[in-house]
Enzyme design. Sequence first.
Site, PDB file in Angstrom:
ATOM      1  N   SER A   1      15.259 -33.845  24.756  1.00  0.00           N
ATOM      2  CA  SER A   1      14.152 -34.298  25.591  1.00  0.00           C
ATOM      3  C   SER A   1      14.396 -35.797  25.974  1.00  0.00           C
ATOM      4  CB  SER A   1      13.476 -34.282  24.748  1.00  0.00           C
ATOM      5  OG  SER A   1      11.971 -34.271  24.960  1.00  0.00           O
TER       6      SER A   1
ATOM      7  N   HIS B   1       7.919 -29.475  18.843  1.00  0.00           N
ATOM      8  CA  HIS B   1       8.605 -30.537  19.996  1.00  0.00           C
ATOM      9  C   HIS B   1       7.329 -30.866  20.914  1.00  0.00           C
ATOM     10  CE1 HIS B   1       9.415 -33.293  24.193  1.00  0.00           C
ATOM     11  NE2 HIS B   1       9.500 -33.907  22.960  1.00  0.00           N
ATOM     12  N   ASN B   2       8.073 -29.432  22.228  1.00  0.00           N
ATOM     13  CA  ASN B   2       7.615 -29.381  23.052  1.00  0.00           C
ATOM     14  C   ASN B   2       5.903 -28.420  22.770  1.00  0.00           C
ATOM     15  OD1 ASN B   2      10.191 -29.670  24.595  1.00  0.00           O
ATOM     16  ND2 ASN B   2      10.008 -28.093  25.624  1.00  0.00           N
TER      17      ASN B   2
HETATM   18  C1  6PG Z   1      11.636 -32.145  27.417  1.00  0.00           C
HETATM   19  C2  6PG Z   1      10.625 -31.355  28.079  1.00  0.00           C
HETATM   20  C3  6PG Z   1      10.946 -30.218  29.128  1.00  0.00           C
HETATM   21  C4  6PG Z   1      10.437 -28.903  29.306  1.00  0.00           C
HETATM   22  C5  6PG Z   1       9.463 -29.342  29.867  1.00  0.00           C
HETATM   23  C6  6PG Z   1       8.837 -28.628  31.354  1.00  0.00           C
HETATM   24  O1  6PG Z   1      11.065 -32.569  26.193  1.00  0.00           O
HETATM   25  O2  6PG Z   1      12.029 -32.980  28.169  1.00  0.00           O
HETATM   26  O3  6PG Z   1      10.357 -30.320  27.025  1.00  0.00           O
HETATM   27  O4  6PG Z   1      12.563 -30.151  28.062  1.00  0.00           O
HETATM   28  O5  6PG Z   1      11.371 -28.309  29.781  1.00  0.00           O
HETATM   29  O6  6PG Z   1       8.483 -30.351  29.577  1.00  0.00           O
HETATM   30  O7  6PG Z   1       8.168 -27.600  30.025  1.00  0.00           O
HETATM   31  P1  6PG Z   1       6.652 -26.517  30.645  1.00  0.00           P
HETATM   32  O8  6PG Z   1       7.715 -26.015  32.154  1.00  0.00           O
HETATM   33  O9  6PG Z   1       6.989 -25.787  29.855  1.00  0.00           O
HETATM   34  O10 6PG Z   1       5.620 -27.708  30.577  1.00  0.00           O
END
Ligand code: 6PG
Length: 481
Positions: free
Chosen positions: A128, A185-186
Amino acid sequence: MKVQIGLIGLAVMGQNLVLNMNDHGFKVAVFNRTTSVVDEFLNTAAKGTNVVGAHSLEEFVESLQTPRIVMLMVKAGDVVDQYIDKLIPLLSKGDIIVDGGNSLYTDTNRRTASLSEVGLNFIGTGVSGGEEGARTGPSIMPGGNPAAWETVKPIFQAISAQVDGEPCCNWVGDKGAGHYVKMIHNGIEYGDMQLICEAYQLLSEGLGLNADELHAVFNEWNQGELSSYLIEITTGIFAHKDADGSPLVEKILDTAGQKGTGKWTAINALDLGMPLTLIGEAVFARCLSAQKEERVRASERLPKEYAVFSGDKAIMIQAIGDALYAAKLISYAQGFRLMREASKEYGFELNYGDIALMWRGGCIIRSQFLNSIKQAYNKTPDLENLLLDDFFVAAMKKANAGWRKTVMLGIELEIATPTFSSALAYFDGYRSAKLPANLLQAQRDYFGAHTYERIDQPRGKFFHTDWTGQGGIVSATTYTV
Ligand code: 6PG
């Protein structure tokens, strides 16, 4: 000379991870399905580095020292399986495949098991921090086959973000544990973002603050308990002007996209019977935002009263900050509670304090307050729910009044606050020794003979009543979803 690690997939995350590894003195080989991208990379961003390129998978694998480490930074899903299938005949027993994409943890469970059958060690890792994190230090959450950890550990811990001298990377657990934790986390990321958006709408539409004033409020929030990466970038967004000098944010269409990790989190919570209400609402808020044309039609058919705020703005801004903080605490409490259940259910043996440490730096949800979560788990490693920790008890008490005031403001001004208000509903429900589910059980028993337990009898003993005098005495079997 053979190199220490190979990376497949030169999109922006892959490229930046390679450069980050190179900066830390690791020799890296790269491969990309469109091989011209390899040359382009070597002639531009990787020019002058020790990175070596390969134009076939055979050449790529040949360049790696053993045990080989092959890291995949490709689109989650079938592409990962396709690469694994192509790599299996080229690799030897004890070699390691790492999947650094946002893969579904159940896929990682399956891949760890099937690769172990052919003598290969698989790691599924959350990475991330977006583009910048990958380049300068992401948060890395690896799980899978523990036999691989010691080999990849020096590389991953060197390139990850460091906070107070500690790497934001540690072994998460067996099977799909790393990707599971990245999924949570997401989900939390979705929640944090929606909370900020609700604060934004209350401040702008409700209190009439312009972008410069919003910038000032968020800037101040970022100095205190709300200090976090997402508040920081939001502060920057409010300051950003379009070519004509007006705030760019106001020109962006209000329909949110999503790639699915928040939805996975909510589905998993439903599967495990865990109330993850805030993240669920955050996912639905994105879905509702996407129905733009329908909302425009509804706004004409069901017009709002447009009440005007008439209180003390400074006090209300403070209350909105309290709501943001309290609801955020609820979201983390719900997220960690879900991980606790998953850890038990899937045998992940998660270490919650370590997870808080991994999220303290590098990742999108990094914030000061993850230290307080770490401390809570230091004190009580198997804490049932973060809300029961002293820090959380005191924080909720302090923010309670402002939070309620904020939800009421949304109700009065007809501004939807799905995460602020659902978090409050959870908070009030969670600390209720008695809920109205006695009536619900009566209803279930009334129409379907589903039985109920009694307060004056031991738990596990089920009763059925013939509510109308016309039903039978046969009860439906007791079952749970
Ligand atoms: C991270 C983010 C990443 C994720 C984007 C887009 O931890 O760097 O979580 O992995 O892909 O934030 O997510 P969405 O398109 O679902 O908003």
